[in-house]
Design an enzyme around this catalytic site. Structure first.
Site, PDB file in Angstrom:
ATOM      1  NE  ARG A 169      -7.788  -8.150   0.113  1.00 46.53           N
ATOM      2  CZ  ARG A 169      -7.340  -7.352  -0.851  1.00 46.53           C
ATOM      3  NH1 ARG A 169      -6.374  -6.507  -0.614  1.00 46.53           N
ATOM      4  NH2 ARG A 169      -7.865  -7.407  -2.058  1.00 46.53           N
ATOM      5  CE  LYS A 199      -4.454  -1.738   0.992  1.00 46.92           C
ATOM      6  NZ  LYS A 199      -5.541  -1.954   1.907  1.00 46.92           N
TER       7      LYS A 199
HETATM    8  C1  9MG Z   1     -10.287  -5.289  -1.532  1.00 47.17           C
HETATM    9  N1  9MG Z   1      -9.344  -4.709  -0.592  1.00 47.17           N
HETATM   10  C2  9MG Z   1      -8.302  -3.892  -0.899  1.00 47.17           C
HETATM   11  N2  9MG Z   1      -7.655  -3.544   0.225  1.00 47.17           N
HETATM   12  C3  9MG Z   1      -8.291  -4.172   1.250  1.00 47.17           C
HETATM   13  C4  9MG Z   1      -8.107  -4.215   2.630  1.00 47.17           C
HETATM   14  O1  9MG Z   1      -7.153  -3.527   3.228  1.00 47.17           O
HETATM   15  N3  9MG Z   1      -8.938  -4.967   3.362  1.00 47.17           N
HETATM   16  C5  9MG Z   1      -9.952  -5.661   2.783  1.00 47.17           C
HETATM   17  N4  9MG Z   1     -10.752  -6.377   3.577  1.00 47.17           N
HETATM   18  N5  9MG Z   1     -10.182  -5.651   1.464  1.00 47.17           N
HETATM   19  C6  9MG Z   1      -9.362  -4.919   0.726  1.00 47.17           C
END
Ligand code: 9MG
Length: 276
Positions: A255, A221
């Site tokens: 994630r 990010k």
């Molecule tokens: C789809 N998406 C993109 N960034 C995300 C994040 O930080 N969390 C979740 N749950 N979905 C995300």
């Protein structure tokens, strides 16, 4: 803590890696429909082999400024991949969408989790999630993807994010979603300045103590791009550091794009923790 969906149970007492599978035109778009399904499936298989227990598939970009995608277009991107994954892969499938119809169709095709960056606030989304009967991930976002990074401001960041998430969780519980099936997400990069992202990361534990599983999404990010002056390809170290901090504070689901590297840091942490 366990997540349960269909015939599956996921033990959240050890950190779980959610691999990111974007099926937007910028990710898989060169070889026609079937070739793209195949490429997406191969990418999912690779992440599962590397240790991801959940694959989060998304057909709509949620990046700042991203354009909206028509429902049928989103369905065409995600459903064939979900069908193939559910037939051939032993993993949890998460559908990253805010659209009620996509949620319903994805779960019918085999998805186990609904991941909604808009926290089930779009028309019909809450009802679709209740009817689907699968775990949901509720994310905090200030504003909407098109405009969220214009000038995000908070009076009391932690309080505002926490009360939004708890309020959405209560709405879900009232509508019939079990508390055990609700995952919270602080929403890194979604209507947040650099300082907000790092203050939230430092406060992960406070959110973990609320008693819901916490999903952390910091992979590649811009918070690392800005802090370290790196483009998208130079953010691995920052992303791994972010993941490690979140895991050490108790976040159960991470994630990520870089599954193998994230599994490595989890193994290092587990080895160290085995002496405590
Ligand atoms: C789809 N998406 C993109 N960034 C995300 C994040 O930080 N969390 C979740 N749950 N979905 C995300």
């Amino acid at each position: 803590m366990y997540l349960r969906s269909r015939d599956k149970t996921l033990d959240l007492t050890t950190p779980q890696v959610m691999g990111i599978l974007n099926v937007t035109p910028d990710s898989f778009s060169d070889g026609g429909h079937f070739a793209n399904v195949d490429k997406a499936f191969k990418q999912a298989s690779k992440m599962v082999e590397q240790g991801a227990t959940i694959i989060d598939i998304g057909g709509e970009s949620t990046r700042p400024g991203a354009a909206d995608v028509a429902t049928q277009e989103e369905l065409d991107r995600v459903i064939p991949v979900i069908e193939k994954m559910s037939q051939h892969l032993d993993c949890w499938i998460s559908i990253d969408t805010s659209k009620a119809i996509v949620m319903t169709e994805a779960v019918n095709a085999g998805a186990h989790i609904i991941n909604d960056v808009r926290a089930l606030q779009e028309e019909g989304a809450l009802q679709a999630a209740v009817a689907a009967g699968v775990p949901v991930c509720l994310m905090h976002m200030q504003g909407a993807p098109r405009s969220m990074q214009t000038a995000p401001e908070y009076t009391d960041l932690l309080k505002e994010v926490q009360s939004f998430l708890l309020q959405r969780a209560q709405v879900c519980i009232k509508a019939g979603i079990k508390k055990d099936n609700i995952i919270l997400d602080l929403g890194f990069g979604f209507g947040k300045q650099l300082k907000h992202n790092f203050e939230l990361l430092s406060a992960t534990k406070q959110f973990v103590t609320l008693g819901y599983p916490v999903l952390t999404g910091v992979s590649r990010k811009s918070m690392f791009g800005q802090l370290l002056n790196r483009d998208i390809n130079g953010r691995l170290a920052g992303s791994l550091a972010g993941a490690l901090i979140a895991i050490q504070q108790g976040s159960q689901i991470i994630r990520v794009h870089d599954v193998a590297e994230t599994i490595d840091i989890i193994k290092v942490l587990q080895e160290v923790n085995s002496f405590n």
